[in-house]
Design a protein around this motif. Structure first.
Motif, short mmCIF file in Angstrom:
data_model
loop_
_atom_site.label_atom_id
_atom_site.label_comp_id
_atom_site.label_asym_id
_atom_site.label_seq_id
_atom_site.Cartn_x
_atom_site.Cartn_y
_atom_site.Cartn_z
N TYR A 1 9.08 -15.29 -1.59
CA TYR A 1 8.28 -16.23 -0.84
C TYR A 1 7.17 -15.48 -0.13
CZ TYR A 1 11.80 -14.62 2.50
OH TYR A 1 12.65 -13.85 3.24
N ARG A 2 6.15 -16.20 0.36
CA ARG A 2 4.94 -15.56 0.83
C ARG A 2 4.15 -16.45 1.80
NH1 ARG A 2 4.28 -19.68 0.56
NH2 ARG A 2 3.20 -21.03 -0.86
N SER A 3 3.00 -15.95 2.25
CA SER A 3 2.08 -16.76 3.05
C SER A 3 0.80 -17.05 2.28
CB SER A 3 1.74 -16.03 4.36
OG SER A 3 1.07 -14.83 4.09
N SER A 4 0.47 -16.24 1.29
CA SER A 4 -0.75 -16.47 0.51
C SER A 4 -0.55 -17.65 -0.44
CB SER A 4 -1.12 -15.21 -0.29
OG SER A 4 -0.09 -14.89 -1.19
N ASP B 1 3.86 -6.18 2.66
CA ASP B 1 2.57 -6.71 3.08
C ASP B 1 1.44 -6.06 2.28
OD1 ASP B 1 2.41 -4.18 4.14
OD2 ASP B 1 2.61 -4.82 6.24
N TYR B 2 0.22 -6.13 2.79
CA TYR B 2 -0.94 -5.63 2.06
C TYR B 2 -0.92 -4.12 1.87
CZ TYR B 2 -3.09 -10.22 2.28
OH TYR B 2 -3.36 -11.56 2.12
N SER B 3 -0.17 -3.41 2.69
CA SER B 3 -0.07 -1.97 2.49
C SER B 3 0.69 -1.66 1.19
CB SER B 3 0.63 -1.31 3.68
OG SER B 3 1.96 -1.76 3.81
N CYS C 1 12.29 -11.25 -1.70
CA CYS C 1 11.41 -10.48 -0.81
C CYS C 1 10.36 -11.38 -0.17
CB CYS C 1 10.70 -9.36 -1.57
SG CYS C 1 11.78 -8.03 -2.12
N CYS C 2 9.89 -10.99 1.02
CA CYS C 2 8.73 -11.61 1.65
C CYS C 2 7.49 -10.90 1.11
CB CYS C 2 8.80 -11.47 3.17
SG CYS C 2 10.23 -12.25 3.94
N THR C 3 6.80 -11.53 0.21
CA THR C 3 5.66 -10.88 -0.45
C THR C 3 4.36 -11.35 0.21
OG1 THR C 3 5.76 -12.62 -2.13
CG2 THR C 3 6.85 -10.55 -2.63
N TYR C 4 4.00 -10.73 1.30
CA TYR C 4 2.81 -11.12 2.06
C TYR C 4 1.59 -10.34 1.57
CZ TYR C 4 5.29 -14.13 5.30
OH TYR C 4 6.00 -15.18 5.86
N PHE C 5 1.26 -10.55 0.30
CA PHE C 5 0.06 -9.95 -0.28
C PHE C 5 -0.41 -10.85 -1.40
CE2 PHE C 5 3.85 -7.94 -2.10
CZ PHE C 5 3.70 -8.22 -3.44
N ASP C 6 -1.56 -10.53 -1.99
CA ASP C 6 -2.19 -11.43 -2.96
C ASP C 6 -2.17 -10.93 -4.39
OD1 ASP C 6 -2.92 -13.12 -0.84
OD2 ASP C 6 -4.77 -12.01 -0.49
N TYR C 7 -2.01 -9.62 -4.58
CA TYR C 7 -2.16 -9.05 -5.92
C TYR C 7 -1.02 -8.11 -6.28
CZ TYR C 7 -7.02 -10.67 -5.65
OH TYR C 7 -8.14 -11.43 -5.51
N ILE C 8 -0.63 -8.16 -7.54
CA ILE C 8 0.16 -7.10 -8.17
C ILE C 8 -0.79 -6.44 -9.15
CG2 ILE C 8 2.01 -6.59 -9.80
CD1 ILE C 8 3.14 -7.17 -7.12
N GLN C 9 -1.27 -5.26 -8.81
CA GLN C 9 -2.26 -4.58 -9.63
C GLN C 9 -1.77 -3.19 -10.00
OE1 GLN C 9 -6.21 -4.87 -8.11
NE2 GLN C 9 -7.08 -3.42 -9.58
N SER C 10 -1.63 -2.95 -11.29
CA SER C 10 -1.16 -1.65 -11.77
C SER C 10 -1.60 -1.46 -13.21
CB SER C 10 0.38 -1.57 -11.68
OG SER C 10 0.87 -0.43 -12.35
N SER C 11 -2.11 -0.29 -13.51
CA SER C 11 -2.54 0.02 -14.87
C SER C 11 -1.41 0.57 -15.73
CB SER C 11 -3.69 1.03 -14.84
OG SER C 11 -3.27 2.25 -14.23
N THR C 12 -0.25 0.88 -15.11
CA THR C 12 0.87 1.49 -15.83
C THR C 12 2.07 0.56 -15.96
OG1 THR C 12 1.76 2.46 -13.78
CG2 THR C 12 0.22 3.80 -15.07
#
Length: 424
Positions: A208-211, A165-167, A187-198
């Protein structure tokens, strides 16, 4: 270490060269075994007793499903054996840290989850560099516990059958300071972003997801692999991807809007090697593609079941109303955006159901959108793959290839038959 090796040579009358190896090498050998097997090597000789305790890898595998996989049930006998072994494994394992921690769980009962959470947290306390968590259940996904600071040294993470989730989104942004390789499978990917600088490698497979959209912000990304994900508006790349070398998208037309598909294709302009499955002609011909830069770095392009005007149907079949001229027009548009392309692979882009329209080589040629002929001076090799089970129209394939070659500078062309079904 050296003394133990000498004792092994002196105390064993047989020629046991393996036991005579230094501890570091024996630990390396044991690291290839699941932890249960590594522990069992203690019966080989005194030399092996206790070596497993300091192996820098823990690999736990257990399946407590009932024989017929009954909902919310488990084998009590299997569970009791697994619980005793894993509790003792953590109790006596004394390596200061781990190179890898892997746990494969087969369970359908919620009552077991608190214990599984404890084992996951215990493994993470070793600050592993490589983590793989796989959860197999007909009941649902496994909710990953909060990992806290235990991810400080984590470079590679693979999750399968896990609820995120968002955590997880928040922790990925700031709690994985050295993460380079991330795989999310089923996986159940209940979030909106994959954000990583590395992050350098990202694999998203059967999630699959809800967003409505997943946005990827990873400026250091080198490799992107997306397979059958369910997002209403697809996947988007946000920000420059100057280091992207390899990209693989399957299927490209996954039910999302045409705008989002065009946006994703255009955002891949820095890639060197590109593999696309199910890319429709309408995406390549969309005027929105003009606002994106030319694919100057693209050297290798592979298209599988592409050049269609329609996408995958609800029954899983590909339908198309695209005539051969439209196919070459779409392909010409894409090649026009890749002036430095060196190798092109086309596979199963001519299904038999399109053969109603008769075509001849003299009627076809590769053209850009302005209907002008053009050359691809760097294109030196074309590979044509087709099935030998009758699903590909060989006549249309050869006619299209002739039309393709009419405006190219004599690239080498090979034809090959493929058997069976394609898989990702």
């Amino acid at each position: 270490m050296e003394t133990a090796a000498k004792q092994a040579r002196a105390g064993d009358s047989t020629d046991d060269r393996l036991s005579a190896l230094p501890d570091e090498l024996l630990h390396h050998v044991l690291s290839f075994l699941p932890s249960r097997r590594a522990v069992q090597t203690g019966v080989l000789s005194k030399r092996w007793t206790g070596l497993w305790r300091s192996v820098r890898r823990i690999d736990i595998r257990f399946d407590v499903h009932t024989p017929n996989y009954v909902y919310n049930s488990y084998s009590k006998e299997k569970w009791e054996k697994a619980e005793v072994f894993i509790n003792n494994l953590f109790k006596f394992h004394d390596a200061p840290s781990l190179d890898a921690f892997q746990i494969y769980i087969g369970s359908n009962h919620n009552d077991l989850l608190p214990t599984i959470d404890r084992w996951v947290c215990q493994g993470m306390e070793y600050l592993p560099h490589d983590v793989e968590i796989v959860y197999s259940s007909i009941e649902g996904a496994y909710m990953l516990p909060h990992l806290g600071s235990s991810t400080a040294l984590l470079k590679k993470l693979c999750l399968s059958g896990v609820y995120l989730d968002y955590s997880f989104q928040a922790q990925l942004r700031s709690g994985f300071p050295v993460l380079e390789d991330l795989t999310l499978h089923d996986c159940c990917t209940y979030f909106d972003y994959i954000q990583s600088s590395t992050l350098k490698k990202f694999v998203l497979r059967h999630c699959y997801r809800s967003s409505k959209m997943l946005v990827i912000r990873a400026p250091a990304l080198v490799s992107l692999h997306i397979v059958t994900v369910l997002y209403d508006n697809g996947v988007a790349l946000d920000g420059p991807m100057n280091h992207l070398v390899n990209a693989y998208i399957f299927p490209f037309d996954n039910g999302s809007s045409n705008f989002s598909r065009v946006s994703l294709l255009g955002s891949l302009f820095n890639v060197t090697n590109l593999e696309l499955v199910g890319l429709s002609a309408q995406v390549m011909l969309d005027e929105g593609l003009d606002k994106y830069p030319v694919f100057m770095n693209l050297k290798t392009l592979s298209l599988y079941r592409c050049l269609y005007s329609k996408t995958l149907g609800e029954d899983g079949c590909l339908y198309s109303s695209c005539d051969p001229n439209e196919k070459l027009k779409a392909l010409g548009r894409l090649l026009h955006k890749a002036p430095n392309l060196e190798r092109l692979t086309l596979q199963s882009c001519w299904p038999l159901q399109e053969s109603k329209q008769k075509v001849t080589a003299s009627d076809l040629s590769l053209r850009s959108l302005d209907q002008k002929d053009f050359n691809c001076p760097s294109l030196k090799f074309i590979e044509i793959k087709y099935k030998d089970d009758g699903t590909d129209d060989e006549n249309q394939m050869f006619q299209l290839v002739c039309g393709l070659l009419r405006n190219l500078q004599n690239p080498a062309v090979t034809f090959s038959r493929t058997k069976g079904t394609w898989s990702s």
